[in-house]
Enzyme design. Structure first.
Site, short mmCIF file in Angstrom:
data_model
loop_
_atom_site.label_atom_id
_atom_site.label_comp_id
_atom_site.label_asym_id
_atom_site.label_seq_id
_atom_site.Cartn_x
_atom_site.Cartn_y
_atom_site.Cartn_z
CD GLN A 6 -3.16 -4.50 6.78
OE1 GLN A 6 -3.06 -3.53 6.03
NE2 GLN A 6 -3.86 -5.56 6.45
CE LYS A 59 -3.70 -2.58 2.18
NZ LYS A 59 -4.32 -3.05 3.43
CG ASP A 79 -9.42 -0.02 5.19
OD1 ASP A 79 -9.13 -0.31 4.02
OD2 ASP A 79 -8.68 -0.22 6.17
#
Ligand code: NAP
Length: 322
Positions: free
Chosen positions: A97, A53, A120
């Site tokens: 994460q 990412k 997200d």
């Protein structure tokens, strides 16, 4: 194989090119979109995801930051980190994460993220916006699936869409996106009766169950579009043969490597479907792509409302006409 292959890597490359331009325009106006990743502990798979990412941010000219609390971090420590990032004007997207260590209250930490920076799309505020069809940040994997359908001009309006799986991060938002795009949507789960018959009625099938090759070729209506979200690593030789008996090259690869990646849809479905995403190389590349798109979008929504848009990916257009 008769189906058109819906290549996620090609769409990723096209969206990345658009995003690069968008980032350059925003940066020249003094707004460089930035993503901050929080990686707790030493999970190698998580570390690999975060690394890719951050590499994507660098590729696009975006800012990126990495915060790495120890695996012993408490909920309070992580909440303090999230608060700092919420306040930091250069941070447009916050990525926590998951999975977090077992001592951490994951829900509390995820819900502490400012919904304007929730790239997200997991925050209940953004899920609520999606339910009511308002602009917001949409979970990356389902947003990527919709983008695959749109960019391949697969008709959604009026189509019968069947979504297999009802998780908060894939199945539910996927069904909502398809509904807002005017599909007639059926959501299936582990208690659904007569699953093969339900799938046989679908013009669009989105499989997100986490069951290797579960959806059989004879469940797929001839010409249907199949989006296979499943990412399952098969290590059993007999299972590999069940899945790839008609794909000798994949079987050979399995024999060499000892494992193979397969979706939730049996590979033979490619002989029946009109269009299908490959695994790997279909939905997978779209998830990071939409994370980048969401971060640029978050920067624009929060800091650059007056600068003209150049791209559509992941934007309010993802909700379609209602
Ligand atoms: P999840 O949270 O485990 O949800 C699985 C869903 O599938 C549940 O709703 C479950 O039903 C349903 N299901 C399980 N067995 C079923 C059956 N026999 N018949 C019908 N429905 C069944 O999984 P997820 O997080 O949504 O992920 C799904 C898959 O997508 C996994 O393979 C994951 O690795 C993959 N994935 C890929 C990406 C990517 O970037 N490519 C991103 C995210 C996820 P119940 O609700 O009744 O239990």
């Amino acid at each position: 194989m008769t189906a058109r292959i819906l290549d996620g890597t090609k769409i990723r490359d096209a969206i990345f090119a658009e995003l690069k331009d968008e980032v350059a325009i925003l940066s020249s106006a003094g707004i460089r979109p930035g993503l901050a990743a929080v990686l707790v502990g030493e999970n190698p798979a998580s570390a690999m995801y975060v690394k890719s990412k951050i590499a994507a941010c660098q590729q696009l000219g975006m800012g990126s930051g990495l915060i790495t609390p120890a695996s012993s971090a408490s909920t309070a420590e992580l909440l303090a980190i999230v608060e700092d990032l919420n306040r930091d004007n250069d941070t447009d997207g916050i990525l926590i994460q998951v999975p977090l260590p077992s001592q951490v209250d994951t829900k509390r930490v995820l819900e502490a993220v400012d919904p304007a920076k929730d790239v997200d799309g997991f925050h209940p505020v953004n899920l609520g916006r999606l339910v009511s069809g308002r602009p917001g940040l949409v979970a990356c994997t389902p947003a990527g699936c919709l983008e695959i359908l749109r960019r391949n001009e697969i008709p959604i309006e009026g189509a019968n869409a069947v979504v297999l799986g009802r998780s908060d991060i894939v199945g539910k938002p996927m069904a909502l996106l398809l509904m807002h795009a005017n599909a007639t949507v059926t959501i299936c789960h582990s208690k659904t009766r007569d699953l093969p018959d339900v799938v046989r009625g679908a013009d669009i099938v989105v499989a997100a169950m986490g069951k290797a090759g579960f959806v059989q070729a004879d469940w797929i209506r001839a010409g249907a579009a199949v989006i296979d979200v499943g990412t399952n690593r098969v290590t059993d030789a007999r299972e590999a043969e069940r899945l790839f008996s008609n794909f000798p090259a994949r079987l050979e690869k399995f024999r060499v490597k000892g494992n193979v990646l397969v979706g939730d849809v049996h590979p033979d479905a490619a002989n029946v479907a009109g269009a299908i995403t490959p695994v790997p190389g279909g939905v997978g590349p779209m998830t990071i792509t939409m994370l980048m798109s969401n971060t640029v979008r978050a920067a624009r929504m929060r800091r650059a409302k007056t600068i003209p848009r150049t791209i559509s990916a992941g934007g309010p257009s993802s909700l379609g006409k209602r």
